[in-house]
Write a protein that holds these residues in place. Structure first.
Motif, PDB file in Angstrom:
ATOM      1  N   THR A  45       0.791  -1.232   0.000  1.00 22.81           N
ATOM      2  CA  THR A  45       0.000   0.000   0.000  1.00 22.81           C
ATOM      3  C   THR A  45       0.821   1.278   0.000  1.00 22.81           C
ATOM      4  O   THR A  45       0.249   2.356  -0.142  1.00 22.81           O
ATOM      5  CB  THR A  45      -0.925   0.042   1.237  1.00 22.81           C
ATOM      6  N   CYS A  46       2.151   1.187   0.182  1.00 17.74           N
ATOM      7  CA  CYS A  46       2.937   2.420   0.311  1.00 17.74           C
ATOM      8  C   CYS A  46       4.379   2.212  -0.144  1.00 17.74           C
ATOM      9  O   CYS A  46       4.777   1.107  -0.514  1.00 17.74           O
ATOM     10  CB  CYS A  46       2.920   2.898   1.764  1.00 17.74           C
ATOM     11  N   GLY A  47       5.148   3.265  -0.089  1.00 16.21           N
ATOM     12  CA  GLY A  47       6.549   3.214  -0.479  1.00 16.21           C
ATOM     13  C   GLY A  47       7.370   2.246   0.358  1.00 16.21           C
ATOM     14  O   GLY A  47       8.301   1.615  -0.146  1.00 16.21           O
ATOM     15  N   HIS A  48       7.041   2.122   1.642  1.00 15.21           N
ATOM     16  CA  HIS A  48       7.756   1.175   2.501  1.00 15.21           C
ATOM     17  C   HIS A  48       7.521  -0.248   2.018  1.00 15.21           C
ATOM     18  O   HIS A  48       8.428  -1.086   2.016  1.00 15.21           O
ATOM     19  CB  HIS A  48       7.324   1.312   3.959  1.00 15.21           C
ATOM     20  N   CYS A  49       6.305  -0.538   1.584  1.00 14.16           N
ATOM     21  CA  CYS A  49       5.984  -1.859   1.030  1.00 14.16           C
ATOM     22  C   CYS A  49       6.857  -2.144  -0.193  1.00 14.16           C
ATOM     23  O   CYS A  49       7.416  -3.235  -0.328  1.00 14.16           O
ATOM     24  CB  CYS A  49       4.512  -1.920   0.616  1.00 14.16           C
TER      25      CYS A  49
END
Length: 105
Positions: A45-49
Motif C-alpha cells: 500500500t505504500c513506499g515502505h511496502c
C-alpha cells in the motif's frame, strides 16, 4: 562521502551506444537479464511496502532488477535465469506480503 548509483537503460541491441564500434557508454552490463517475470502481490500500500518487497527479492539468487507497480500490485523481476515461484513466494512472504501468482505464465 556519499555514493550515487545511476541506472542507465539502453534500447540498443548491438551492445554499444551507436552499434558500430562495440564499445562505449551504451555497452550492456555483464548481468543483463535473461528472464523477465511478472508477479501479482497482495497487501502493498505504500513506499515502505515497495522497499521491503524490492529488498527481499534482490536477495534471491540471479535477480538483477526489481520493479514494483504499487497501483496494480504487480512486481516485475528480471533475472539471469528462470526463477522458481517458491523462491519468489518466500522472499515476498519474508517482506510481509502474499504472492497471488505469476502473471502471463
Amino acid at each position: 562521502m556519499s555514493e550515487t548509483t545511476v541506472t542507465v537503460e539502453s534500447s540498443s541491441t548491438g551492445g554499444s551506444c551507436c552499434g558500430s564500434c562495440g564499445t562505449g557508454a551504451g555497452k550492456a552490463p555483464a548481468t543483463a537479464a535473461a528472464e523477465r517475470a511478472v508477479f501479482q502481490v497482495k497487501g502493498m500500500t505504500c513506499g515502505h511496502c515497495v522497499s521491503s518487497v524490492t529488498a527481499e527479492l534482490e536477495k534471491v539468487a540471479g535477480v538483477t532488477e526489481v520493479a514494483v507497480d504499487l497501483a496494480t500490485g504487480q512486481v516485475t523481476v528480471d533475472s539471469t535465469a528462470p526463477l522458481a515461484d517458491t523462491d519468489v513466494a518466500a522472499a515476498i512472504d519474508e517482506a510481509g506480503y502474499a504472492l497471488i501468482g505469476r502473471i502471463g505464465a
